[in-house]
Design a protein around this motif. Structure first.
Motif, PDB file in Angstrom:
ATOM      1  N   LEU A  91      44.374  68.665  42.733  1.00  0.00           N
ATOM      2  CA  LEU A  91      43.351  68.160  41.823  1.00  0.00           C
ATOM      3  C   LEU A  91      41.991  68.799  42.113  1.00  0.00           C
ATOM      4  O   LEU A  91      41.241  69.150  41.191  1.00  0.00           O
ATOM      5  N   PHE A  92      41.658  68.961  43.381  1.00  0.00           N
ATOM      6  CA  PHE A  92      40.405  69.643  43.729  1.00  0.00           C
ATOM      7  C   PHE A  92      40.468  71.124  43.353  1.00  0.00           C
ATOM      8  O   PHE A  92      39.474  71.693  42.905  1.00  0.00           O
ATOM      9  N   SER A  93      41.621  71.741  43.541  1.00  0.00           N
ATOM     10  CA  SER A  93      41.776  73.144  43.153  1.00  0.00           C
ATOM     11  C   SER A  93      41.592  73.302  41.650  1.00  0.00           C
ATOM     12  O   SER A  93      40.996  74.283  41.181  1.00  0.00           O
ATOM     13  N   ASP A  94      42.098  72.341  40.874  1.00  0.00           N
ATOM     14  CA  ASP A  94      41.923  72.382  39.421  1.00  0.00           C
ATOM     15  C   ASP A  94      40.463  72.212  39.021  1.00  0.00           C
ATOM     16  O   ASP A  94      40.059  72.619  37.921  1.00  0.00           O
ATOM     17  N   LEU A  95      39.668  71.606  39.898  1.00  0.00           N
ATOM     18  CA  LEU A  95      38.227  71.470  39.656  1.00  0.00           C
ATOM     19  C   LEU A  95      37.463  72.740  40.011  1.00  0.00           C
ATOM     20  O   LEU A  95      36.250  72.818  39.801  1.00  0.00           O
ATOM     21  N   GLY A  96      38.172  73.718  40.591  1.00  0.00           N
ATOM     22  CA  GLY A  96      37.546  74.997  40.919  1.00  0.00           C
ATOM     23  C   GLY A  96      37.374  75.278  42.393  1.00  0.00           C
ATOM     24  O   GLY A  96      36.737  76.262  42.771  1.00  0.00           O
TER      25      GLY A  96
ATOM     26  N   ARG B 205      38.221  76.892  34.478  1.00  0.00           N
ATOM     27  CA  ARG B 205      38.986  78.141  34.466  1.00  0.00           C
ATOM     28  C   ARG B 205      38.380  79.079  35.509  1.00  0.00           C
ATOM     29  O   ARG B 205      37.271  79.555  35.355  1.00  0.00           O
ATOM     30  N   GLY B 206      39.113  79.339  36.549  1.00  0.00           N
ATOM     31  CA  GLY B 206      38.592  80.158  37.625  1.00  0.00           C
ATOM     32  C   GLY B 206      38.045  79.321  38.758  1.00  0.00           C
ATOM     33  O   GLY B 206      38.235  78.101  38.802  1.00  0.00           O
ATOM     34  N   LYS B 207      37.353  79.960  39.667  1.00  0.00           N
ATOM     35  CA  LYS B 207      36.840  79.300  40.852  1.00  0.00           C
ATOM     36  C   LYS B 207      35.344  79.029  40.726  1.00  0.00           C
ATOM     37  O   LYS B 207      34.596  79.815  40.148  1.00  0.00           O
TER      38      LYS B 207
END
Length: 229
Positions: A166-171, A193-195
């Motif tokens: 979930l945190f990765s999906d937040l960037g 979308r992206g980091k």
């Protein structure tokens, strides 16, 4: 019968008179000079003022102002387990030890990405708390919200695969490796979308830790436009 002073006695008297005159004159000159110096001393309000260099501070304590329509922010992680984290957005202190709304683990604030309005904040105990409270919170983040995160003490012990994703999906680039007593500050957004360019991370390591069992605190500040991602 008339008694006249001897030449020796007269000489002594003249010497004493001379010494007395010299001492008296010296005391007079000293008193006069002291008085004169006091009378010509300038009062404080006429003296040259001491130059003080003052650094102007802008929103959230930044040393430079943000461009028009940009948001100013400053996020600091906690210092070991002693000093809690702080979060400032647009000159509003959202979370801090002074406000008494921070806690061990992950401190998270939600901000409207268009208006800058604070939507809410919460602390999650990642050492002895229930990670599912964090998972539920992350799943319910509204669209268009900015997510501000600051670690304190231990942000990673209770992290599981679902919360990391979930945190990765937040960037986030570091959520997958966040562990025991790491330092982490982060700003992300839902469905990014992206980091995110707004993230700092320090691994807990005995070789590099500034504090005995913790890395040094992290400080991230800057300006971001509305809807920055």
């Amino acid at each position: 019968m008339r008694v006249s002073a001897s030449p020796c006695s007269a000489g002594v008297l003249r010497l004493l008179a001379l010494i007395f005159a010299i001492v008296t004159t010296w005391m007079f000159i000293r008193s006069y000079m002291s008085f004169s110096m006091k009378t010509i001393r300038l009062p404080r309000w006429l003296a040259s003022p001491t130059k003080e260099i003052q650094v102007k501070k802008y929103k959230c304590g930044l040393i430079k102002p943000c461009p028009a329509n940009y948001f100013a922010f400053k996020i600091c992680s906690g210092a070991a387990n002693v000093v809690g984290p702080t979060m400032c957005f647009e000159d509003r202190m959202i979370m801090s030890p002074v406000k008494n709304n921070v806690g061990r683990g992950l401190n998270i604030a939600l901000v409207n990405g268009t208006t800058g309005a604070v939507l809410g904040q919460k602390a999650f105990d990642m050492y002895s708390g229930d990670v599912m409270h964090l998972v539920k919170f992350l799943k319910e983040i509204p669209g268009g919200a900015l997510v501000l995160v600051a670690s304190y003490d231990d942000p990673g012990t209770k992290m599981n695969d679902e919360s990391r994703k979930l945190f990765s999906d937040l960037g986030s680039s570091y959520a997958k490796q966040l562990g025991f007593r790491d330092s982490w500050v982060f700003i992300g957004a839902k469905d990014l979308r992206g980091k995110s360019p707004f993230e700092q991370f320090l691994k807990n390591s005995p070789d590099t830790n500034k504090y005995e069992g913790w890395p040094e605190l992290l400080e991230m500040e800057g300006c971001m436009p509305p809807k920055p991602f």
